[in-house]
Design a protein around this motif. Structure first.
Motif, PDB file in Angstrom:
ATOM      1  N   ALA A 113      34.659  43.619  42.436  1.00  0.00           N
ATOM      2  CA  ALA A 113      35.458  44.776  42.020  1.00  0.00           C
ATOM      3  C   ALA A 113      34.616  46.046  42.031  1.00  0.00           C
ATOM      4  O   ALA A 113      33.416  46.018  41.749  1.00  0.00           O
ATOM      5  N   GLY A 114      35.242  47.171  42.364  1.00  0.00           N
ATOM      6  CA  GLY A 114      34.592  48.472  42.297  1.00  0.00           C
ATOM      7  C   GLY A 114      35.376  49.379  41.367  1.00  0.00           C
ATOM      8  O   GLY A 114      36.210  48.904  40.588  1.00  0.00           O
ATOM      9  N   LYS A 134      31.648  49.425  50.840  1.00  0.00           N
ATOM     10  CA  LYS A 134      32.852  49.664  50.029  1.00  0.00           C
ATOM     11  C   LYS A 134      34.050  49.680  50.973  1.00  0.00           C
ATOM     12  O   LYS A 134      34.049  50.427  51.960  1.00  0.00           O
ATOM     13  N   SER A 189      36.810  48.202  46.477  1.00  0.00           N
ATOM     14  CA  SER A 189      35.954  47.086  46.060  1.00  0.00           C
ATOM     15  C   SER A 189      34.827  46.892  47.079  1.00  0.00           C
ATOM     16  O   SER A 189      34.836  47.477  48.161  1.00  0.00           O
ATOM     17  N   LEU A 207      35.251  38.402  42.998  1.00  0.00           N
ATOM     18  CA  LEU A 207      36.600  38.432  42.432  1.00  0.00           C
ATOM     19  C   LEU A 207      37.101  36.996  42.320  1.00  0.00           C
ATOM     20  O   LEU A 207      36.766  36.154  43.155  1.00  0.00           O
TER      21      LEU A 207
END
Length: 195
Positions: free
Chosen positions: A155-156, A37, A23, A4
Motif C-alpha cells: 500500500a502507498g 509506484k 501503491s 497487500l
DNA sequence: TAGTTGATCGTCT
DNA sequence: GACGATCAACTAA
C-alpha cells in the motif's frame, strides 16, 4: 513493506484497478530491490470483455488469469514484448488488471541498464512492456504469487478520487469504448493522456 | 508534433 | 496464416 493481503485482490477488477494506483510494486532480486509506484492500469473483465485474453475461455497461455486473485499473469506479445497483469477475483473468474506504467522509486540505475541505458526517467517505465523490461519481468515470472517475497505490491498513500482519471484503453480494437483505464492525473509517468 | 512503419514470434481462428 | 493489451526510429511539416 508488507504485501497487500489476499482479500485486496478478491474484489472486482475495476475496484482493484483504482486501488492499485499509488501503491508500490516491489521486486526483490538477489542483490537489489527495485520499486515503482503504480500510476496507470487497465481492467480486463474476462468473459464480459471481448478485449480480454480470457474472453474465449481458458487456454494454455491465459491459464493464470483463472487462478485465484493475487497472482501475476505475464504474456508475450508482438514477438518481443512482455506485459504483466494482476489477477483479481476468485479462482475461475478470469479477470485481471494490466499494469501500464509506474513511477521509478528505487533501483533506477538497474532499470536504465535493463532498458539499455540512455533513457530519460520518464521513458523508463511509461508503458506496459517498458515496465516489464525495466523490472526484469518475463516468462519466468508468469504465475508469481504476489503474497510471496519475489514480487509483491504494498500500500502507498491513497490517491484522492478527484485525481483518478478513467479513460479508454490503449491498443485494442474490441470494446474500445469502455473507459476501464485509470491513471493518476498530472503524473509525468503515465503512458498517454485521456481520450 | 503527428503520423507511419519495421522488428519479430507465440498463439489461436 | 494472420495478428496482436508494443516500442523506437523515422518522416513530413
Amino acid at each position: 513493506m508488507r504485501p497487500l493481503p489476499r482479500s485486496f485482490y478478491l474484489r472486482p477488477a475495476r475496484t482493484v484497478a483504482r486501488d492499485l494506483l499509488g501503491s508500490y510494486i516491489i521486486r526483490t532480486l538477489p542483490r537489489t530491490t527495485i520499486i515503482g509506484k503504480i500510476v496507470e492500469v487497465e481492467a480486463y473483465l474476462g468473459d464480459r470483455d471481448p478485449a480480454s485474453h480470457a474472453f474465449h475461455g481458458r487456454t494454455e497461455r491465459n491459464a493464470v488469469m483463472f487462478w485465484r486473485g493475487g497472482h501475476l499473469y505475464v504474456y508475450f506479445t508482438y514477438g518481443m514484448h512482455f506485459c504483466a497483469n494482476v489477477v483479481t477475483g476468485e479462482a475461475g473468474v478470469g479477470h485481471a488488471v494490466l499494469i501500464r506504467a509506474v513511477e521509478p522509486v528505487s533501483g533506477i540505475a538497474g532499470m536504465k541498464r535493463r532498458r539499455n541505458g540512455g533513457h530519460k526517467a520518464e521513458d523508463l517505465t511509461n508503458g506496459p512492456a517498458k515496465f516489464c523490461q525495466a523490472f526484469g519481468i518475463a516468462r519466468k515470472e508468469n504465475g508469481t504469487d504476489l503474497l510471496g517475497n519475489t514480487i509483491r505490491i504494498a500500500a502507498g498513500e491513497p490517491v484522492r478520487p478527484s485525481l483518478i482519471v478513467s479513460a479508454t484503453r490503449i491498443g485494442i480494437r474490441l470494446a474500445a469504448d469502455k473507459r476501464w483505464r485509470y491513471y493518476i492525473k498530472g503524473n509525468a509517468f503515465v503512458s498517454r493522456l485521456s481520450r
